[in-house]
Design a protein around this motif. Structure first.
Motif, mmCIF file in Angstrom:
data_model
loop_
_atom_site.group_PDB
_atom_site.id
_atom_site.type_symbol
_atom_site.label_atom_id
_atom_site.label_comp_id
_atom_site.label_asym_id
_atom_site.label_seq_id
_atom_site.Cartn_x
_atom_site.Cartn_y
_atom_site.Cartn_z
ATOM 1 N N VAL A 1 0.620 -1.243 0.158
ATOM 2 C CA VAL A 1 0.076 0.106 -0.091
ATOM 3 C C VAL A 1 0.940 1.294 -0.017
ATOM 4 C CG1 VAL A 1 -0.182 0.197 2.516
ATOM 5 C CG2 VAL A 1 -2.029 1.118 1.045
ATOM 6 N N LEU A 2 2.132 1.150 0.740
ATOM 7 C CA LEU A 2 2.842 2.383 0.736
ATOM 8 C C LEU A 2 3.516 2.397 -0.868
ATOM 9 C CD1 LEU A 2 4.987 1.688 3.993
ATOM 10 C CD2 LEU A 2 2.577 3.054 3.650
ATOM 11 N N ALA A 3 3.991 1.430 -1.354
ATOM 12 C CA ALA A 3 4.544 1.350 -2.723
ATOM 13 C C ALA A 3 3.411 1.962 -3.609
ATOM 14 C CB ALA A 3 4.947 0.161 -3.295
ATOM 15 N N ARG A 4 2.328 1.497 -3.735
ATOM 16 C CA ARG A 4 1.265 2.119 -4.523
ATOM 17 C C ARG A 4 1.090 3.816 -4.459
ATOM 18 N NH1 ARG A 4 -1.265 -2.919 -3.374
ATOM 19 N NH2 ARG A 4 -2.367 -2.103 -1.750
ATOM 20 N N ALA A 5 1.101 4.049 -2.999
ATOM 21 C CA ALA A 5 0.812 5.522 -2.860
ATOM 22 C C ALA A 5 2.087 6.385 -2.783
ATOM 23 C CB ALA A 5 0.432 5.696 -1.513
ATOM 24 N N GLY A 6 3.276 5.699 -3.149
ATOM 25 C CA GLY A 6 4.420 6.301 -3.451
ATOM 26 C C GLY A 6 5.130 7.125 -2.218
ATOM 27 N N VAL A 7 4.792 6.557 -0.902
ATOM 28 C CA VAL A 7 5.104 7.112 0.391
ATOM 29 C C VAL A 7 5.772 6.186 1.186
ATOM 30 C CG1 VAL A 7 3.522 8.982 0.389
ATOM 31 C CG2 VAL A 7 2.848 6.661 1.346
ATOM 32 N N VAL A 8 6.614 6.713 2.142
ATOM 33 C CA VAL A 8 6.922 5.698 3.386
ATOM 34 C C VAL A 8 6.070 5.851 4.547
ATOM 35 C CG1 VAL A 8 9.383 6.338 2.508
ATOM 36 C CG2 VAL A 8 8.380 7.724 4.350
ATOM 37 N N ASP A 9 6.315 4.841 5.048
ATOM 38 C CA ASP A 9 4.970 4.709 6.580
ATOM 39 C C ASP A 9 5.271 6.219 7.197
ATOM 40 O OD1 ASP A 9 3.538 3.075 8.242
ATOM 41 O OD2 ASP A 9 4.990 3.677 9.694
ATOM 42 N N ALA A 10 4.350 6.502 7.672
ATOM 43 C CA ALA A 10 4.055 7.865 8.276
ATOM 44 C C ALA A 10 4.419 7.686 9.806
ATOM 45 C CB ALA A 10 2.613 8.419 8.434
ATOM 46 N N ALA B 1 8.856 -5.693 -10.212
ATOM 47 C CA ALA B 1 7.711 -4.985 -10.445
ATOM 48 C C ALA B 1 7.449 -3.818 -9.175
ATOM 49 C CB ALA B 1 6.376 -5.561 -10.426
ATOM 50 N N ALA B 2 8.056 -4.431 -7.974
ATOM 51 C CA ALA B 2 7.847 -3.478 -6.828
ATOM 52 C C ALA B 2 8.876 -2.549 -6.722
ATOM 53 C CB ALA B 2 8.178 -4.524 -5.468
ATOM 54 N N ASP B 3 10.228 -2.436 -7.419
ATOM 55 C CA ASP B 3 11.206 -1.497 -7.825
ATOM 56 C C ASP B 3 10.735 -0.274 -8.536
ATOM 57 O OD1 ASP B 3 13.060 -2.927 -6.137
ATOM 58 O OD2 ASP B 3 13.599 -4.015 -7.719
ATOM 59 N N LEU B 4 9.938 -1.018 -9.719
ATOM 60 C CA LEU B 4 9.449 -0.073 -10.653
ATOM 61 C C LEU B 4 8.327 0.880 -10.005
ATOM 62 C CD1 LEU B 4 9.808 -2.390 -13.587
ATOM 63 C CD2 LEU B 4 11.143 -0.403 -13.077
ATOM 64 N N LEU B 5 7.369 -0.152 -9.222
ATOM 65 C CA LEU B 5 6.170 0.622 -8.621
ATOM 66 C C LEU B 5 6.587 1.707 -7.773
ATOM 67 C CD1 LEU B 5 3.173 0.872 -8.339
ATOM 68 C CD2 LEU B 5 3.236 -0.950 -6.762
ATOM 69 N N ALA B 6 7.620 1.605 -6.977
ATOM 70 C CA ALA B 6 8.172 2.366 -6.050
ATOM 71 C C ALA B 6 8.633 3.771 -6.647
ATOM 72 C CB ALA B 6 9.291 1.856 -5.269
ATOM 73 N N VAL B 7 9.241 3.532 -7.638
ATOM 74 C CA VAL B 7 9.912 4.750 -8.407
ATOM 75 C C VAL B 7 8.837 5.531 -9.039
ATOM 76 C CG1 VAL B 7 10.213 3.945 -10.659
ATOM 77 C CG2 VAL B 7 11.708 5.582 -9.721
ATOM 78 N N ILE B 8 7.754 4.858 -9.701
ATOM 79 C CA ILE B 8 6.531 5.493 -10.322
ATOM 80 C C ILE B 8 5.695 6.241 -9.455
ATOM 81 C CG2 ILE B 8 4.454 5.150 -11.661
ATOM 82 C CD1 ILE B 8 5.943 2.905 -13.250
ATOM 83 N N THR B 9 5.329 5.788 -8.150
ATOM 84 C CA THR B 9 4.597 6.317 -7.137
ATOM 85 C C THR B 9 5.171 7.049 -6.567
ATOM 86 O OG1 THR B 9 4.998 4.819 -5.892
ATOM 87 C CG2 THR B 9 2.869 4.260 -7.216
ATOM 88 N N GLY B 10 6.443 7.088 -6.299
ATOM 89 C CA GLY B 10 7.537 8.156 -5.703
ATOM 90 C C GLY B 10 7.458 9.204 -6.215
ATOM 91 N N THR B 11 7.205 9.606 -7.503
ATOM 92 C CA THR B 11 7.366 10.903 -8.043
ATOM 93 C C THR B 11 6.136 11.809 -7.453
ATOM 94 O OG1 THR B 11 5.473 10.247 -9.798
ATOM 95 C CG2 THR B 11 7.887 9.749 -10.332
#
Length: 532
Positions: free
Chosen positions: A174-183, A345-355
């Motif tokens: 859920v963090l990777a999809r939102a492009g965030v770290v844990d609050a 896929a998790a690496d790629l998802l993290a960079v996409i959502t991390g934008t």
């Protein structure tokens, strides 16, 4: 600072409140787990303010007494799951330093390990990728630190916490999809950084004035649990024992979910449950001891954090090998991932959502990334992000696409322009054959030099042949159908002076053509060539 005393604890908690105040809105904004209720930063700040208030009202002269006052104040004012966990972290610090006038590096090591134990025990179902993971990494780093110096131990713990925080999107989808770290983990890192700053003598800047923190309300956002239960009931409890607290925990578990009954290690407990029968939850507390400061809130079930997760409209993500090529794309404003040999896929998802961008254009540069990239894009789109992959099979095509990118155009029109620029760019490579194979122009052996155009081998030279001569022949072939600009990325294995060789050749053979050569540093290709 060689030892932590009561005065230093006071400085630390004051710095924590100021740092949390400064970071509260950012932490609230990234709060997406377990429910995106956008209040983790607020809850942590309120909890730490309660801890500070109790410390200021309690006469203390030892580090153990100061931390015990903090733990009790945090427990009394704990807000939400994050506040309860924070109270247990402070309790762990207090228990490990009980009776001590000061805390050394060894004391801090034991304190963080005890805090890790208590915080984990306070959560009924611990999940990797949360504040607990960050705390665990910090505690382990403190335990494994070779030095007993206080500054070394706290620096190791804070550094490990920051590293663990950055890794939370890889642990929690859920963090990777939102492009965030844990609050919650972000809040803990703020506290560890403040402690490191106090101990090492750094200055914690004052927080800018911000909007007031909201206090108790009649409604609240649902942090976790089933929508079957309509109310959140919280109260403080004293006059009970460990066995009484356990019986209360069981009774509340039969009434609802998200149940927690945690103490300060002395005689104060905080109780939390989601339920429908408010009276039964309070009566269970009366049977266990003396409940007080009872608060009841009805769930508003209004999720707003998703709407604020995007901080900009557009971003371009480039997946490219080689440090030189990566810097080239970054200089043009792109977000870059160097995939390496085992990208997922998790690496790629993290960079996409991390934008944190609403619209993302991806330039993959390598057809081998298609399968994991498709998975990452599907997940990002399912989470509400607009992601489009422009077919680019080479860094040269990606450069051409990025050159026409314009944030002033409509997103759809911009993607079309980038796709057209990439498609109009012929791609070539000079590489070394890794195995024996049959190609369109004959058999190649391992170690042979290959000249390729648009993915097909068109030239073969034996190993040890002149790379410059082969590169010139390849460029001539690519320019046979026309072209005005040749772009060359020099790989890690490119011989010295090859850029000058190509420049001299083009000046004579194609004086109308411009050459742009860059140090790409890619591993697989000696040269990457693009012709526009």
């Amino acid at each position: 600072m060689r030892a932590l005393d009561a005065v230093a604890v006071r400085q630390w908690v004051d710095a924590c409140v100021r740092s949390l105040d400064a970071n509260r809105e950012d932490i609230d904004r990234i709060n997406v787990f377990p429910v995106p209720d956008g209040d983790t930063g607020t809850n942590l700040l309120q909890t730490m303010r309660s801890a500070l208030d109790n410390l200021l009202r309690t006469p203390v002269d030892t580090v153990g007494a100061a931390l015990a006052a903090l733990a009790r104040g945090a427990l009394a004012g704990a807000r939400g799951n994050s506040g309860v966990i924070l109270s247990q972290v402070l309790r762990g610090l207090a228990e490990a330093t009980q009776g001590a006038s000061t805390a050394t590096g060894g004391s801090l090591r034991r304190a963080l390990l005890r805090a890790d134990e208590l915080a984990t025990a306070a959560v009924s179902d611990p999940v990797p990728g949360t504040v607990l993971s960050v705390l665990h990494s910090a505690a382990e780093a403190a335990r494994d630190c070779a030095s007993d110096e206080l500054g070394d131990v706290v620096t190791a713990a804070a550094g490990a916490g920051a590293t663990a925080l950055a890794d939370t999107p890889r642990q929690l989808a859920v963090l990777a999809r939102a492009g965030v770290v844990d609050a919650g983990g972000r809040g803990l890192v703020v506290l560890l950084d403040a402690l490191a700053a106090v101990i090492t003598g750094q200055v914690v800047p004052p927080a800018p004035a911000g909007p007031p923190v909201p206090r108790d309300a009649l409604t609240t956002a649902r942090e976790a649990g089933s929508p079957e239960f309509e109310y959140e009931v919280m109260y403080l409890l004293d006059g009970t024992s460990d066995a009484g607290a356990e019986r209360l925990r069981t009774a509340l578990g039969a009434l609802g979910d998200c149940t927690s009954v945690v103490g300060d290690g002395a005689d104060l407990w905080t109780v939390h449950v989601h339920c429908n029968d408010i009276g039964a939850a309070v009566e269970a507390g009366v049977e266990a001891g003396r409940p007080h400061r009872i608060t009841v809130a009805r769930f508003a079930d209004q999720v707003t954090a998703q709407a604020s997760r995007f901080t900009r409209e557009r971003a371009v993500v480039v997946l490219v090998d080689g440090p030189g090529a990566a810097e080239l794309f970054r200089a043009e404003g792109a977000v870059v991932l160097e995939p390496g040999e085992s990208v997922t896929a998790a690496d790629l998802l993290a960079v996409i959502t991390g934008t944190r961008a609403r619209h993302v254009t991806v330039l993959p540069c390598d057809p081998a990334l298609r399968e994991p990239l498709d998975d990452a894009v599907a997940q990002a789109c399912a989470a509400g992000q607009d992601v489009v992959v422009v077919p680019t099979f080479s860094p040269a095509q990606a450069l051409a696409a990025l050159a026409v990118h314009s944030g002033s155009r409509r997103a759809g029109d911009d993607v079309v322009a980038m796709a057209e620029a990439a498609a109009a760019t012929r791609r070539g490579e000079v590489a070394v054959s890794e195995r024996e194979a049959i190609t369109w122009v004959g058999r190649c052996l391992p170690g042979d030099l290959l000249g390729m155009v648009d993915g097909e081998v068109v030239l073969i030279e034996p190993g040890g042949a002149d790379v410059g001569a082969l590169a010139c022949r390849l460029v001539d072939r690519m320019l046979a159908s026309g072209g005005e600009l040749v772009t060359v990325l020099l790989g890690r294995g490119a011989p010295d002076g090859i850029g000058r060789v190509l420049e001299d050749h083009l000046r004579v053979a194609h004086p109308e053509v411009e050459l742009a050569a860059y140090d790409g540093g890619q591993r697989d290709a000696i040269l990457v060539v693009g012709v526009e």
